[in-house]
Design a protein around this motif. Structure first.
Motif, short mmCIF file in Angstrom:
data_model
loop_
_atom_site.label_atom_id
_atom_site.label_comp_id
_atom_site.label_asym_id
_atom_site.label_seq_id
_atom_site.Cartn_x
_atom_site.Cartn_y
_atom_site.Cartn_z
N ALA A 180 18.94 2.82 21.83
CA ALA A 180 17.75 2.85 22.69
C ALA A 180 17.38 4.27 22.72
O ALA A 180 16.12 4.49 22.56
N GLN A 181 17.93 5.27 23.07
CA GLN A 181 17.67 6.71 23.06
C GLN A 181 17.12 7.33 21.80
O GLN A 181 15.95 8.02 21.75
N PRO A 182 17.82 7.10 20.67
CA PRO A 182 17.06 7.45 19.47
C PRO A 182 15.92 6.99 19.17
O PRO A 182 14.91 7.57 18.53
N MET A 185 13.01 8.31 21.13
CA MET A 185 12.64 9.60 20.68
C MET A 185 11.61 9.52 19.47
O MET A 185 10.67 10.14 19.17
N VAL A 186 12.05 8.27 18.52
CA VAL A 186 11.00 8.06 17.49
C VAL A 186 9.72 7.91 18.30
O VAL A 186 8.53 7.93 17.68
N ARG A 187 9.51 7.03 19.19
CA ARG A 187 8.46 6.69 19.76
C ARG A 187 7.50 7.76 20.38
O ARG A 187 6.23 7.76 20.36
N LEU A 188 8.25 8.93 20.88
CA LEU A 188 7.50 9.88 21.13
C LEU A 188 7.22 10.95 20.40
O LEU A 188 6.63 11.94 20.35
N ALA A 189 7.42 10.55 18.95
CA ALA A 189 7.10 11.55 17.66
C ALA A 189 5.69 11.88 17.25
O ALA A 189 4.91 10.71 17.68
N HIS A 235 13.31 12.61 14.55
CA HIS A 235 13.79 12.38 16.06
C HIS A 235 15.06 11.54 16.18
O HIS A 235 15.85 11.79 17.06
N PHE A 236 14.99 10.39 15.31
CA PHE A 236 15.94 9.58 15.36
C PHE A 236 17.37 9.88 15.00
O PHE A 236 18.30 9.88 15.82
N HIS A 237 17.31 10.88 14.10
CA HIS A 237 18.72 11.35 13.39
C HIS A 237 19.15 12.36 14.46
O HIS A 237 20.48 12.65 14.75
N GLN A 238 18.44 13.37 14.83
CA GLN A 238 18.83 14.47 15.69
C GLN A 238 19.29 13.98 16.91
O GLN A 238 20.38 14.33 17.60
N THR A 239 18.67 12.85 17.55
CA THR A 239 19.30 12.32 18.86
C THR A 239 20.64 11.61 18.50
O THR A 239 21.33 11.73 19.11
N ALA A 240 20.53 10.91 17.45
CA ALA A 240 21.75 10.31 17.15
C ALA A 240 23.19 11.25 16.94
O ALA A 240 24.13 11.04 17.40
N LEU A 241 22.77 12.47 16.29
CA LEU A 241 23.87 13.43 16.28
C LEU A 241 24.03 13.83 17.50
O LEU A 241 25.32 14.28 17.81
#
Length: 275
Positions: A180-182, A185-189, A235-241
């Motif tokens: 949900a969080q990644p 963060m995509v939504r905010l890009a 955004h997705f990847h950095q948050t997943a990491l």
């Protein structure tokens, strides 16, 4: 995540150069950048004066006060726009972390002049630049009007962006679980003209990423959409990491999926162990 939430587009800057410390930090970070697509991406930093009166030194009067610009280029191949969007967004997020302002410029700059100044070959894709500097205390009238026109602070709701199994069933945050969080963060890009072209469809442990646009879109505009998807993937990847979520980007055949003609497949994320 805090940096993504903090980031916003800045077009009006204090009329002063970057401090030696901030410039050195940017250069050092540029040298460490990479991407998960195996594409060599090149970043540039250029000192150039744009005065507060709106002198059109390459940005058509859109940028006020900036004296330093960042740029990105990449050899032309299928994943080039994704890689460029991914790496350059990581650089701009780092600038945000340093307290600096930036904004993606894809159309409102004189591409040939900046390419020559940065030493970028005509054989490479040169999709964007960004000013980098200290945000002014007050936005210019032109920036205020531009933000209002593009609704820069507005993002589409979850149910228009994220789906479960097909494009008729919205994905809920509960169903997204750890992702949900990644996805938020995509939504905010950021994206060109704030079009927000990304769509994600969850199917089991796969998250399929698509660019949404009408069939027959001109190739240069398709490239911009793909760069936007690269930003979203950053955004997705950095948050997943950051959250410690294991997985990898993969290409998954879409022949068996019933897709609307506006959905153009980009790439998938397979959750689970590293592949």
């Amino acid at each position: 995540m805090k940096t993504i939430q903090k980031r916003h587009s800045v077009r009006t800057y204090e009329e002063r150069a970057l401090s030696p410390q901030d410039r050195a930090a940017l250069v050092a970070f540029m040298e460490r950048l990479d991407n998960p697509f195996g594409v060599p991406v090149h970043e540039y930093i250029l000192d150039r004066k744009v005065d507060t009166a709106g002198e059109k030194l390459g940005t058509y009067g859109v940028i006020k006060g900036a004296s330093t610009f960042l740029g990105v280029s990449v050899p032309k191949n299928e994943l080039a726009p994704l890689a460029a969007g991914y790496e350059f967004e990581n650089l701009l997020l780092y600038a945000t972390h340093l307290g600096l302002g930036t904004v993606w410029l894809a159309a409102t700059f004189q591409r040939e002049h900046f390419a020559a100044s940065m030493g970028i070959s005509k054989e490479e894709l040169f999709p964007a630049i960004s000013p980098v500097g200290y945000p002014a205390a007050k936005r210019s009238l032109a920036e205020t009007l531009m933000r209002a026109t593009m609704k820069s602070s507005v993002r589409k709701p979850w149910e228009e962006l994220f789906f479960q199994e097909d494009f008729h069933t919205p994905l809920t945050t509960a169903e997204a679980g750890l992702y949900a969080q990644p996805l938020e963060m995509v939504r905010l890009a950021p994206s060109a003209t704030n079009a927000q072209p990304w769509r994600v469809c969850k199917a089991g442990d796969l998250y399929h990423f698509y660019a949404s646009y009408k069939p027959g879109l001109a190739e240069p505009e398709q490239l911009i959409k793909q760069v936007d998807l690269g930003i979203a993937l950053s955004h997705f990847h950095q948050t997943a990491l950051e959250l410690g979520l294991a997985g990898a980007f993969v290409s998954v055949p879409q022949a068996n999926r019933d897709l609307p003609d506006t959905m153009h497949y980009i790439l998938s994320w397979k959750a689970g162990k590293e592949i």
